[in-house]
Motif scaffolding. Structure first.
Motif, PDB file in Angstrom:
ATOM      1  N   PHE A 116       0.836  -1.203   0.000  1.00 15.57           N
ATOM      2  CA  PHE A 116       0.000   0.000   0.000  1.00 15.57           C
ATOM      3  C   PHE A 116       0.874   1.259   0.000  1.00 15.57           C
ATOM      4  O   PHE A 116       0.523   2.264  -0.614  1.00 15.57           O
ATOM      5  N   ALA A 117       2.016   1.195   0.701  1.00 12.58           N
ATOM      6  CA  ALA A 117       2.926   2.344   0.750  1.00 12.58           C
ATOM      7  C   ALA A 117       3.545   2.640  -0.612  1.00 12.58           C
ATOM      8  O   ALA A 117       4.051   3.745  -0.833  1.00 12.58           O
ATOM      9  N   ARG A 118       3.508   1.677  -1.519  1.00 10.04           N
ATOM     10  CA  ARG A 118       4.048   1.888  -2.873  1.00 10.04           C
ATOM     11  C   ARG A 118       2.941   2.215  -3.872  1.00 10.04           C
ATOM     12  O   ARG A 118       3.122   2.086  -5.084  1.00 10.04           O
ATOM     13  N   LEU A 119       1.811   2.644  -3.365  1.00  7.91           N
ATOM     14  CA  LEU A 119       0.668   3.000  -4.194  1.00  7.91           C
ATOM     15  C   LEU A 119       1.052   4.049  -5.242  1.00  7.91           C
ATOM     16  O   LEU A 119       1.829   4.960  -4.956  1.00  7.91           O
ATOM     17  N   GLU A 120       0.526   3.921  -6.438  1.00  7.31           N
ATOM     18  CA  GLU A 120       0.796   4.875  -7.507  1.00  7.31           C
ATOM     19  C   GLU A 120      -0.475   5.631  -7.885  1.00  7.31           C
ATOM     20  O   GLU A 120      -1.590   5.147  -7.650  1.00  7.31           O
ATOM     21  N   GLY A 130       2.226   9.387  -1.278  1.00  4.33           N
ATOM     22  CA  GLY A 130       2.033  10.641  -1.995  1.00  4.33           C
ATOM     23  C   GLY A 130       1.079  10.535  -3.162  1.00  4.33           C
ATOM     24  O   GLY A 130       0.553  11.550  -3.628  1.00  4.33           O
ATOM     25  N   ALA A 131       0.855   9.322  -3.657  1.00  2.37           N
ATOM     26  CA  ALA A 131      -0.038   9.159  -4.805  1.00  2.37           C
ATOM     27  C   ALA A 131      -1.447   9.654  -4.504  1.00  2.37           C
ATOM     28  O   ALA A 131      -2.139  10.160  -5.391  1.00  2.37           O
ATOM     29  N   LEU A 132      -1.880   9.532  -3.262  1.00  4.34           N
ATOM     30  CA  LEU A 132      -3.230   9.962  -2.890  1.00  4.34           C
ATOM     31  C   LEU A 132      -3.373  11.474  -3.007  1.00  4.34           C
ATOM     32  O   LEU A 132      -4.420  11.986  -3.388  1.00  4.34           O
ATOM     33  N   ALA A 133      -2.314  12.210  -2.646  1.00  2.00           N
ATOM     34  CA  ALA A 133      -2.363  13.671  -2.712  1.00  2.00           C
ATOM     35  C   ALA A 133      -2.220  14.178  -4.141  1.00  2.00           C
ATOM     36  O   ALA A 133      -2.654  15.289  -4.458  1.00  2.00           O
ATOM     37  N   SER A 134      -1.615  13.383  -5.010  1.00  3.63           N
ATOM     38  CA  SER A 134      -1.354  13.851  -6.378  1.00  3.63           C
ATOM     39  C   SER A 134      -2.560  13.745  -7.294  1.00  3.63           C
ATOM     40  O   SER A 134      -2.568  14.318  -8.379  1.00  3.63           O
ATOM     41  N   VAL A 135      -3.591  13.016  -6.862  1.00  2.00           N
ATOM     42  CA  VAL A 135      -4.786  12.845  -7.697  1.00  2.00           C
ATOM     43  C   VAL A 135      -5.751  13.981  -7.423  1.00  2.00           C
ATOM     44  O   VAL A 135      -6.075  14.271  -6.272  1.00  2.00           O
ATOM     45  N   ARG A 136      -6.210  14.637  -8.463  1.00  2.00           N
ATOM     46  CA  ARG A 136      -7.117  15.773  -8.330  1.00  2.00           C
ATOM     47  C   ARG A 136      -8.501  15.304  -7.895  1.00  2.00           C
ATOM     48  O   ARG A 136      -9.018  14.289  -8.380  1.00  2.00           O
ATOM     49  N   ALA A 137      -9.093  16.057  -6.972  1.00  7.22           N
ATOM     50  CA  ALA A 137     -10.440  15.726  -6.507  1.00  7.22           C
ATOM     51  C   ALA A 137     -11.446  15.940  -7.626  1.00  7.22           C
ATOM     52  O   ALA A 137     -11.284  16.841  -8.452  1.00  7.22           O
ATOM     53  N   PRO A 138     -12.481  15.113  -7.695  1.00  2.00           N
ATOM     54  CA  PRO A 138     -13.480  15.261  -8.769  1.00  2.00           C
ATOM     55  C   PRO A 138     -14.252  16.570  -8.627  1.00  2.00           C
ATOM     56  O   PRO A 138     -14.460  17.072  -7.522  1.00  2.00           O
TER      57      PRO A 138
END
Length: 323
Positions: free
Chosen positions: A69-73, A117-125
């Motif tokens: 999970f820590a390596r999430l993209e 960090g992948a979670l923060a890099s995705v733009r909210a809908p």
């Protein structure tokens, strides 16, 4: 040693390894104890993250471990959001899901369990903004009149109770959960007080004014109620004497709006919208209305200025000679 009442029960996730499940349990405990989030918000966050982990288990083809999970993209997160959109999940629900996932990711980082960090890099809908739909003043008043349902085959005290709840929602701008969460001791008798202490979202309390005619309606309900209403018990009770379910008031509103010719947007929460809109249209201060509603941010309350502006434009277009 007995488990703490503030801690949620341990999670059981077949899609996640024990190490990740343990961290998720700690995260929910942190949100409850430190952030003081409501039970409903915790349930929603837990459900959203659980759905995300279930998706990842299928997406990656195996159990999700803490290390994996820590390596999430970012592509993994976008794939999940796309799958949810394909299931016709609304943008607001997707935004909440992403907020819960980001909260879990930040918790893991603070605990030294890896960077997500992948979670923060995705733009909210993007969410399509829509104005609340308040009721006309006359309709709001009629909803709080027990005589409007006089023909229904229900006990009189039930009709009086429902009318008292709706009068409280419109008269004080409460959420339905706040109104039904009141204890008997929280509600003064007519002439003995003019305020309520309400427990709102995030266990925050606020003081709101209450009209004497609303208190009179509540007192009429209490006198007609066949059950004992102790000071520490709920002010509003159901047909069997237990706490009143919000669904009962929602069903009562559905029956009333049919008889009054009101749209489907006429829900118990619309009475709260009506409270704010009618105050604002009569010169109410926006900051004061924010306090009355218990909004954490003024921007949340400012949506009602859009309703007022829209109504002014309607009047202008219908009345101006050159319109």
């Amino acid at each position: 040693m007995a488990p703490s009442k503030s801690a949620p029960p341990p999670l059981e996730l077949s899609c996640a390894a024990a190490d990740l499940t343990a961290e998720m349990t700690k995260w929910l405990s942190h949100l409850r104890a430190e952030r003081r989030l409501s039970g409903k918000t915790l349930e929603a966050y837990a459900r959203d993250v659980r759905q995300f982990l279930q998706f990842l288990a299928g997406h990656w083809g195996g159990e999700v471990t803490l290390g994996r999970f820590a390596r999430l993209e970012a592509t993994d997160v976008r794939a999940f959001m796309a799958a949810r959109r394909a299931d016709e999940i609304a943008g607001r629900s997707l935004m909440r899901a992403l907020a819960g996932m980001r909260s879990f990711g930040r918790f893991l980082e603070r605990e030294g369990k890896g960077r997500v960090g992948a979670l923060a890099s995705v733009r909210a809908p993007k969410i399509k903004k829509s104005l609340p739909k308040p009721l006309p003043i006359a309709a709001a008043k009629r909803l709080a009149d027990a005589d409007e349902r006089a023909g229904e085959e229900r006990e009189t005290w039930v009709l009086i109770r429902d009318a008292a709840v709706m009068a409280l929602l419109y008269g004080s701008g409460l959420r339905i959960s706040e109104a039904l969460g009141l204890k008997r001791r929280d509600v003064p008798a007519p002439g003995k007080g003019d305020t309520l202490i309400v427990h709102g979202k995030g266990n925050k309390t606020r003081m709101v004014p209450v009209l004497q005619n609303v208190l009179a309606q509540i007192a009429e309900y209490a006198a007609a109620c066949p059950y004992n209403l102790p000071p520490d018990g709920p002010m509003f009770v159901g047909a069997r004497g237990g706490p009143l379910s919000p669904r009962i008031i929602q069903l009562a509103m559905e029956r009333l709006r049919g008889g009054l010719g009101l749209p489907d947007s006429a829900t118990p929460h619309a009475l709260r919208h009506s409270f704010a809109t009618h105050l604002l249209s009569r010169g109410g201060d926006l900051r004061a209305i924010q306090e009355l509603l218990g909004h954490a941010s003024l921007s949340t309350t400012q949506v009602y200025t859009g309703i007022d502006t829209e109504r002014l434009l309607e009047v202008y277009n219908s009345a101006h000679p050159r319109a």
